[in-house]
Design a protein around this motif. Sequence first.
Motif, PDB file in Angstrom:
ATOM      1  N   SER A 473       0.829  -1.207   0.000  1.00 20.84           N
ATOM      2  CA  SER A 473       0.000   0.000   0.000  1.00 20.84           C
ATOM      3  C   SER A 473       0.862   1.255   0.000  1.00 20.84           C
ATOM      4  O   SER A 473       1.853   1.331   0.733  1.00 20.84           O
ATOM      5  N   PRO A 474       0.496   2.311  -0.799  1.00 19.16           N
ATOM      6  CA  PRO A 474       1.240   3.573  -0.745  1.00 19.16           C
ATOM      7  C   PRO A 474       1.144   4.245   0.612  1.00 19.16           C
ATOM      8  O   PRO A 474       1.963   5.085   0.960  1.00 19.16           O
ATOM      9  N   VAL A 488      -4.186   4.251  16.849  1.00 22.20           N
ATOM     10  CA  VAL A 488      -4.748   4.289  15.492  1.00 22.20           C
ATOM     11  C   VAL A 488      -3.701   3.970  14.447  1.00 22.20           C
ATOM     12  O   VAL A 488      -3.972   3.289  13.464  1.00 22.20           O
ATOM     13  N   GLY A 489      -2.460   4.446  14.654  1.00 23.02           N
ATOM     14  CA  GLY A 489      -1.443   4.298  13.619  1.00 23.02           C
ATOM     15  C   GLY A 489      -1.660   5.313  12.509  1.00 23.02           C
ATOM     16  O   GLY A 489      -2.251   6.379  12.717  1.00 23.02           O
ATOM     17  N   PHE A 490      -1.206   5.004  11.327  1.00 20.52           N
ATOM     18  CA  PHE A 490      -1.385   5.935  10.203  1.00 20.52           C
ATOM     19  C   PHE A 490      -2.835   5.879   9.750  1.00 20.52           C
ATOM     20  O   PHE A 490      -3.348   4.814   9.407  1.00 20.52           O
ATOM     21  N   TRP A 491      -3.478   7.018   9.727  1.00 25.08           N
ATOM     22  CA  TRP A 491      -4.928   7.069   9.457  1.00 25.08           C
ATOM     23  C   TRP A 491      -5.212   8.141   8.424  1.00 25.08           C
ATOM     24  O   TRP A 491      -4.938   9.322   8.648  1.00 25.08           O
ATOM     25  N   GLY A 495      -8.107   9.406   2.036  1.00 25.37           N
ATOM     26  CA  GLY A 495      -7.234   8.967   0.949  1.00 25.37           C
ATOM     27  C   GLY A 495      -6.372  10.061   0.347  1.00 25.37           C
ATOM     28  O   GLY A 495      -5.994   9.991  -0.826  1.00 25.37           O
ATOM     29  N   PHE A 496      -6.003  11.093   1.147  1.00 22.71           N
ATOM     30  CA  PHE A 496      -5.170  12.160   0.596  1.00 22.71           C
ATOM     31  C   PHE A 496      -3.796  11.656   0.162  1.00 22.71           C
ATOM     32  O   PHE A 496      -3.180  12.208  -0.747  1.00 22.71           O
ATOM     33  N   THR A 497      -3.302  10.595   0.816  1.00 28.18           N
ATOM     34  CA  THR A 497      -1.965  10.092   0.500  1.00 28.18           C
ATOM     35  C   THR A 497      -1.994   8.908  -0.462  1.00 28.18           C
ATOM     36  O   THR A 497      -0.973   8.240  -0.660  1.00 28.18           O
ATOM     37  N   PHE A 505       2.562  14.976   0.477  1.00 30.31           N
ATOM     38  CA  PHE A 505       2.452  14.689   1.903  1.00 30.31           C
ATOM     39  C   PHE A 505       3.129  15.779   2.714  1.00 30.31           C
ATOM     40  O   PHE A 505       2.582  16.281   3.709  1.00 30.31           O
ATOM     41  N   ALA A 506       4.371  16.167   2.297  1.00 27.34           N
ATOM     42  CA  ALA A 506       5.124  17.174   3.038  1.00 27.34           C
ATOM     43  C   ALA A 506       4.386  18.508   3.044  1.00 27.34           C
ATOM     44  O   ALA A 506       4.341  19.221   4.061  1.00 27.34           O
ATOM     45  N   ARG A 507       3.778  18.867   1.897  1.00 30.58           N
ATOM     46  CA  ARG A 507       3.042  20.141   1.825  1.00 30.58           C
ATOM     47  C   ARG A 507       1.838  20.116   2.767  1.00 30.58           C
ATOM     48  O   ARG A 507       1.578  21.085   3.482  1.00 30.58           O
ATOM     49  N   ARG A 508       1.101  18.995   2.753  1.00 36.20           N
ATOM     50  CA  ARG A 508      -0.076  18.917   3.633  1.00 36.20           C
ATOM     51  C   ARG A 508       0.327  18.876   5.105  1.00 36.20           C
ATOM     52  O   ARG A 508      -0.380  19.389   5.966  1.00 36.20           O
TER      53      ARG A 508
END
Length: 769
Positions: A473-474, A488-491, A495-497, A505-508
């Motif tokens: 998964s990306p 939760v972990g990565f949430w 689906g922005f990522t 990702f860095a910009r957001r």
Amino acid sequence: MLATMGYITPEITGKLPGYLSPSAGLKFADIPNGLGAISKVPAAGWAQIVAYGAFCELSQDQSAGTAAAAGDFGFKVLTSSDAGEKQKKLAAEIANGRLAMMAIIGMFFQDGLTGSAWGDWALYTGSPLRAFESELGVQDPVGFWDPAGFTADGSTENFARRRQTELKHGRVSMLATMGYITPEITGKLPGYLSPSAGLKFADIPNGLGAISKVPAAGWAQIVAYGAFCELSQDQSAGTAAAAGDFGFKVLTSSDAGEKQKKLAAEIANGRLAMMAIIGMFFQDGLTGSAWGDWALYTGSPLRAFESELGVQDPVGFWDPAGFTADGSTENFARRRQTELKHGRVSMLATMGYITPEITGKLPGYLSPSAGLKFADIPNGLGAISKVPAAGWAQIVAYGAFCELSQDQSAGTAAAAGDFGFKVLTSSDAGEKQKKLAAEIANGRLAMMAIIGMFFQDGLTGSAWGDWALYTGSPLRAFESELGVQDPVGFWDPAGFTADGSTENFARRRQTELKHGRVSMLATMGYITPEITGKLPGYLSPSAGLKFADIPNGLGAISKVPAAGWAQIVAYGAFCELSQDQSAGTAAAAGDFGFKVLTSSDAGEKQKKLAAEIANGRLAMMAIIGMFFQDGLTGSAWGDWALYTGSPLRAFESELGVQDPVGFWDPAGFTADGSTENFARRRQTELKHGRVSMLATMGYITPEITGKLPGYLSPSAGLKFADIPNGLGRSPRFPRRAGRRSWRTARSASCPRTSPLAPPPLRVTSASRC
């Protein structure tokens, strides 16, 4: 963007001085703002606009690969010697242009409808709907409501005809509704309905059952009364009767306002009654009881299976897909056997996943000839490719044996799942039933479980679903980033990522950090003055404005002077421009060297920055909540005791306010806070509820009470008994008389069909509405 600014600028700054066309004596001040300007611009002006557009198109090479093709025309504001900065500017232009395209279309729309560039909706007089806004039946809070668009043609003649039809249908429905309720409460009339037939009122069942009991002379009286109401007074357009005023004392008055109020109330009550009587017909038809005793509802095919295996509390019999809607016991038995077998296979498969992980695999060879040991077979889906052909043959043969070794025809013990296995049968019938029911329940769980196992095995490659192995998964690219926290972990539910772009990702992430910081400051700005008090001295000495004069919360917005807003904007600009935040820098990750948020220890710094993100997320939620409660209660801390402006509070102790919902009025009927209106609606609701308990019965009654005797069409030899119940009867009407009968039956219950309300041949024609 130019067009949007062209709408806004003249409204704020005024128009240009001087002449647009000196030769025509046309000043800029003479040009209306918005769409109205189109007809005023002279031909030379349009020529200049077209010429400017042509110049922009032709003055620079825009072929593929050129800077102009990407939108860079060398304008200082939209280009840069720094490629990254130029890209940023051009991307911002596209974003702003998209907003402007939405904005200008919205402006065109409201300008076209209202004739005002700013969209003054009080000017929107062109809609045909507005022609009827002062008519009877237009009531708060809905106002004029015509979702089906019957009045879209703006015809007052059609509106008046439909209004008369609605009034008459409402009156008939109110009488019919009261006819359901009154006998249940007060009892029936004494004496005879038909002395010649020896038929007493007491012999007439309440509700739909009465239809088959009323003698022909009774129907004749009903029809004659309807005809009298239609013909006894002039109802042509413009007469008092056309508006519903027949001079009945209860519905008219010498006071015009009082009369209007009475007639409007009649329409409202008639609308409720039309809904109520249809509901009463429905439940009466289904249960055979005018009050809708659902214990009598034995006609549903669903009830045929309520005592079957698998019907368990708290759900009971549950068939959301409607597989049993045909009421076929044969189909039910076939599906039940299928469910049993699928459940058994799923239980075996589920245990097949679990057992090897716990107990280990069998010793020895699965296939000696192939030299294949049980230990060589991977657990889970991976085993499919390892089982030899002889193994599949054995599996198929075993399935065939289970199918063919015992009689499973309808009515046998095996058809119900009892194959004589000790664990699933018993000499005690109740115990056996309990075991077989438990098997179905466990099989259902196993069907869900095995599908879940397949899913996680397929994604992770592990029968137990070791998600550490899920590398495809990306989303996993960002699992070590700041803000990824247990449990939760990565949430990323939105689906922005999903594109896997580290740049995006860095910009957001930077955006999130900044929003979080502003929200933390804003949240503290709410809390601190409430606890510590406000700063001493003046916020604006020149304006004589003290800090103590500034209310806390949203109320402060109107008090901060222009210089204060300038300082806020300047500070924001300083934070943005005072440090390099380009990709890969410490600042891009949120580390500006502030002592509280950085550290010479990399682990400690990571911990601090992660904590800041978490706190910022909480603060974003907190500040929005504070805005909400401040706006509703007028208190920065949200003292809900101050929330007295809501009319809902007036009715919190009324009947019908029940936990866990409490007082609930999503449609806002009580928004006016009127106890008189509430009491009236509560009475209406009570009556509506009573009749709705009766209203569900319309289809079943003919099944219970039987059909009318005699002929529907003597010339066609068609008896009432030949007409199937429900929807199936419609094509059986004779070609001529039958169609008239159909229209007559339909008009009895469907609004807008006819101003008459003759007796229905089959009340279930209500389902045609």
